[in-house]
Motif scaffolding. Structure first.
Motif, PDB file in Angstrom:
ATOM      1  N   VAL A  67      43.284  26.629  -3.300  1.00 26.14           N
ATOM      2  CA  VAL A  67      44.544  27.365  -3.287  1.00 26.14           C
ATOM      3  C   VAL A  67      45.703  26.387  -3.146  1.00 26.14           C
ATOM      4  O   VAL A  67      46.735  26.532  -3.796  1.00 26.14           O
ATOM      5  N   GLY A  68      45.552  25.369  -2.293  1.00 29.97           N
ATOM      6  CA  GLY A  68      46.611  24.386  -2.111  1.00 29.97           C
ATOM      7  C   GLY A  68      46.110  23.166  -1.381  1.00 29.97           C
ATOM      8  O   GLY A  68      45.120  23.219  -0.649  1.00 29.97           O
ATOM      9  N   ILE A  69      46.815  22.047  -1.606  1.00 25.57           N
ATOM     10  CA  ILE A  69      46.476  20.785  -0.944  1.00 25.57           C
ATOM     11  C   ILE A  69      47.727  20.255  -0.262  1.00 25.57           C
ATOM     12  O   ILE A  69      48.776  20.164  -0.872  1.00 25.57           O
ATOM     13  N   ILE A  70      47.589  19.965   1.036  1.00 26.13           N
ATOM     14  CA  ILE A  70      48.642  19.241   1.745  1.00 26.13           C
ATOM     15  C   ILE A  70      48.194  17.794   1.743  1.00 26.13           C
ATOM     16  O   ILE A  70      47.140  17.466   2.292  1.00 26.13           O
ATOM     17  N   GLN A  71      48.969  16.921   1.128  1.00 26.49           N
ATOM     18  CA  GLN A  71      48.495  15.559   0.922  1.00 26.49           C
ATOM     19  C   GLN A  71      48.260  14.801   2.208  1.00 26.49           C
ATOM     20  O   GLN A  71      47.185  14.313   2.439  1.00 26.49           O
ATOM     21  N   THR A  72      49.248  14.697   3.041  1.00 24.47           N
ATOM     22  CA  THR A  72      49.038  13.934   4.260  1.00 24.47           C
ATOM     23  C   THR A  72      49.377  14.787   5.462  1.00 24.47           C
ATOM     24  O   THR A  72      50.414  15.438   5.506  1.00 24.47           O
ATOM     25  N   HIS A  73      48.492  14.798   6.386  1.00 28.29           N
ATOM     26  CA  HIS A  73      48.698  15.466   7.652  1.00 28.29           C
ATOM     27  C   HIS A  73      48.295  14.478   8.731  1.00 28.29           C
ATOM     28  O   HIS A  73      47.246  13.862   8.642  1.00 28.29           O
ATOM     29  N   THR A  74      49.113  14.320   9.733  1.00 25.28           N
ATOM     30  CA  THR A  74      48.814  13.384  10.814  1.00 25.28           C
ATOM     31  C   THR A  74      48.222  14.150  11.986  1.00 25.28           C
ATOM     32  O   THR A  74      48.806  15.118  12.464  1.00 25.28           O
ATOM     33  N   THR A  75      47.064  13.719  12.436  1.00 24.05           N
ATOM     34  CA  THR A  75      46.399  14.362  13.560  1.00 24.05           C
ATOM     35  C   THR A  75      47.011  13.881  14.876  1.00 24.05           C
ATOM     36  O   THR A  75      47.868  13.010  14.895  1.00 24.05           O
ATOM     37  N   LYS A  76      46.521  14.439  15.971  1.00 22.39           N
ATOM     38  CA  LYS A  76      47.017  14.029  17.284  1.00 22.39           C
ATOM     39  C   LYS A  76      46.691  12.571  17.590  1.00 22.39           C
ATOM     40  O   LYS A  76      47.407  11.915  18.322  1.00 22.39           O
ATOM     41  N   SER A  77      45.607  12.069  17.001  1.00 21.19           N
ATOM     42  CA  SER A  77      45.239  10.663  17.208  1.00 21.19           C
ATOM     43  C   SER A  77      45.897   9.751  16.171  1.00 21.19           C
ATOM     44  O   SER A  77      45.488   8.607  16.011  1.00 21.19           O
ATOM     45  N   HIS A  78      46.883  10.263  15.455  1.00 21.61           N
ATOM     46  CA  HIS A  78      47.682   9.533  14.470  1.00 21.61           C
ATOM     47  C   HIS A  78      46.870   9.075  13.263  1.00 21.61           C
ATOM     48  O   HIS A  78      47.235   8.114  12.598  1.00 21.61           O
ATOM     49  N   ASP A  79      45.760   9.773  12.966  1.00 24.44           N
ATOM     50  CA  ASP A  79      45.019   9.512  11.731  1.00 24.44           C
ATOM     51  C   ASP A  79      45.613  10.373  10.627  1.00 24.44           C
ATOM     52  O   ASP A  79      45.927  11.539  10.844  1.00 24.44           O
ATOM     53  N   LYS A  80      45.760   9.801   9.445  1.00 27.42           N
ATOM     54  CA  LYS A  80      46.291  10.561   8.326  1.00 27.42           C
ATOM     55  C   LYS A  80      45.127  11.102   7.501  1.00 27.42           C
ATOM     56  O   LYS A  80      44.222  10.363   7.123  1.00 27.42           O
ATOM     57  N   ILE A  81      45.172  12.409   7.235  1.00 26.03           N
ATOM     58  CA  ILE A  81      44.105  13.083   6.505  1.00 26.03           C
ATOM     59  C   ILE A  81      44.715  13.996   5.442  1.00 26.03           C
ATOM     60  O   ILE A  81      45.915  14.257   5.440  1.00 26.03           O
ATOM     61  N   TYR A  82      43.866  14.461   4.530  1.00 25.09           N
ATOM     62  CA  TYR A  82      44.253  15.487   3.571  1.00 25.09           C
ATOM     63  C   TYR A  82      43.777  16.829   4.099  1.00 25.09           C
ATOM     64  O   TYR A  82      42.720  16.926   4.721  1.00 25.09           O
ATOM     65  N   ARG A  83      44.539  17.869   3.814  1.00 24.69           N
ATOM     66  CA  ARG A  83      44.123  19.223   4.138  1.00 24.69           C
ATOM     67  C   ARG A  83      44.142  20.044   2.868  1.00 24.69           C
ATOM     68  O   ARG A  83      45.041  19.899   2.052  1.00 24.69           O
ATOM     69  N   ALA A  84      43.165  20.913   2.713  1.00 24.88           N
ATOM     70  CA  ALA A  84      43.106  21.780   1.539  1.00 24.88           C
ATOM     71  C   ALA A  84      42.735  23.183   1.977  1.00 24.88           C
ATOM     72  O   ALA A  84      41.902  23.377   2.861  1.00 24.88           O
ATOM     73  N   LEU A  85      43.366  24.166   1.362  1.00 21.52           N
ATOM     74  CA  LEU A  85      43.032  25.567   1.569  1.00 21.52           C
ATOM     75  C   LEU A  85      42.273  26.013   0.334  1.00 21.52           C
ATOM     76  O   LEU A  85      42.743  25.825  -0.784  1.00 21.52           O
ATOM     77  N   TYR A  86      41.068  26.546   0.527  1.00 21.35           N
ATOM     78  CA  TYR A  86      40.294  27.000  -0.621  1.00 21.35           C
ATOM     79  C   TYR A  86      39.742  28.395  -0.381  1.00 21.35           C
ATOM     80  O   TYR A  86      39.608  28.857   0.746  1.00 21.35           O
ATOM     81  N   LYS A  87      39.452  29.078  -1.478  1.00 16.57           N
ATOM     82  CA  LYS A  87      38.973  30.456  -1.445  1.00 16.57           C
ATOM     83  C   LYS A  87      37.583  30.514  -2.068  1.00 16.57           C
ATOM     84  O   LYS A  87      37.361  29.967  -3.147  1.00 16.57           O
ATOM     85  N   THR A  88      36.662  31.171  -1.373  1.00 17.40           N
ATOM     86  CA  THR A  88      35.296  31.296  -1.876  1.00 17.40           C
ATOM     87  C   THR A  88      35.197  32.488  -2.821  1.00 17.40           C
ATOM     88  O   THR A  88      36.135  33.265  -2.970  1.00 17.40           O
ATOM     89  N   GLU A  89      34.036  32.623  -3.452  1.00 20.42           N
ATOM     90  CA  GLU A  89      33.814  33.749  -4.370  1.00 20.42           C
ATOM     91  C   GLU A  89      33.833  35.086  -3.638  1.00 20.42           C
ATOM     92  O   GLU A  89      34.139  36.114  -4.226  1.00 20.42           O
ATOM     93  N   GLU A  90      33.508  35.076  -2.344  1.00 19.75           N
ATOM     94  CA  GLU A  90      33.495  36.309  -1.564  1.00 19.75           C
ATOM     95  C   GLU A  90      34.899  36.739  -1.147  1.00 19.75           C
ATOM     96  O   GLU A  90      35.077  37.805  -0.571  1.00 19.75           O
ATOM     97  N   GLY A  91      35.896  35.887  -1.358  1.00 21.52           N
ATOM     98  CA  GLY A  91      37.270  36.214  -1.009  1.00 21.52           C
ATOM     99  C   GLY A  91      37.723  35.660   0.326  1.00 21.52           C
ATOM    100  O   GLY A  91      38.856  35.883   0.737  1.00 21.52           O
ATOM    101  N   LYS A  92      36.867  34.925   1.027  1.00 22.58           N
ATOM    102  CA  LYS A  92      37.258  34.309   2.298  1.00 22.58           C
ATOM    103  C   LYS A  92      37.969  32.993   2.026  1.00 22.58           C
ATOM    104  O   LYS A  92      37.657  32.290   1.084  1.00 22.58           O
ATOM    105  N   CYS A  93      38.928  32.678   2.882  1.00 22.33           N
ATOM    106  CA  CYS A  93      39.657  31.420   2.753  1.00 22.33           C
ATOM    107  C   CYS A  93      39.269  30.477   3.895  1.00 22.33           C
ATOM    108  O   CYS A  93      39.023  30.917   5.018  1.00 22.33           O
ATOM    109  N   PHE A  94      39.229  29.202   3.585  1.00 20.30           N
ATOM    110  CA  PHE A  94      38.887  28.179   4.554  1.00 20.30           C
ATOM    111  C   PHE A  94      39.880  27.035   4.445  1.00 20.30           C
ATOM    112  O   PHE A  94      40.393  26.749   3.369  1.00 20.30           O
ATOM    113  N   ARG A  95      40.136  26.384   5.578  1.00 23.89           N
ATOM    114  CA  ARG A  95      40.982  25.199   5.618  1.00 23.89           C
ATOM    115  C   ARG A  95      40.070  24.009   5.911  1.00 23.89           C
ATOM    116  O   ARG A  95      39.411  23.954   6.944  1.00 23.89           O
ATOM    117  N   ALA A  96      40.069  23.060   4.996  1.00 24.15           N
ATOM    118  CA  ALA A  96      39.203  21.888   5.132  1.00 24.15           C
ATOM    119  C   ALA A  96      40.053  20.638   5.317  1.00 24.15           C
ATOM    120  O   ALA A  96      41.140  20.529   4.768  1.00 24.15           O
TER     121      ALA A  96
END
Length: 97
Positions: free
Chosen positions: A50-79
């Motif tokens: 559904v969408g990608i946030i390119q850089t997100h900084t965690t509390k430990s100051h690590d930079k990661i990617y976040r993505a929101l995706y939707k499964t075939e069943e209609g549930k959404c997950f944040r990875a």
């Protein structure tokens, strides 16, 4: 050398440089999308991003990617993914927005 000829050449070089930057950005963005999509498909086959946030900084100051995706069943997950290897770090259910 004519001054207008020089200015015209500089203008076209600037336009070419901007076009090159745009092409490189689109290429890197598509590679990012393809790599994250393939990692998500190993966890949830048939899912769509559904969408990608390119850089997100965690509390430990690590930079990661976040993505929101939707499964075939209609549930959404944040990875969450590592930036270098696109390895899945965290996967949690999220409201679809």
């Amino acid at each position: 050398m004519n001054k207008t000829f020089l200015l015209n050449g500089l203008r076209w070089m600037f336009i070419f440089l901007i076009a090159l930057v745009i092409v490189v950005y689109v290429y890197k963005r598509s590679i990012l999308h393809i790599n994250i999509q393939s990692t998500i498909r190993t966890v949830a086959p048939g899912s769509t991003i559904v969408g990608i946030i390119q850089t997100h900084t965690t509390k430990s100051h690590d930079k990661i990617y976040r993505a929101l995706y939707k499964t075939e069943e209609g549930k959404c997950f944040r990875a969450s993914f590592e930036r270098s290897a696109y390895t899945l770090i965290d996967n949690q259910e999220s409201p679809c927005q």
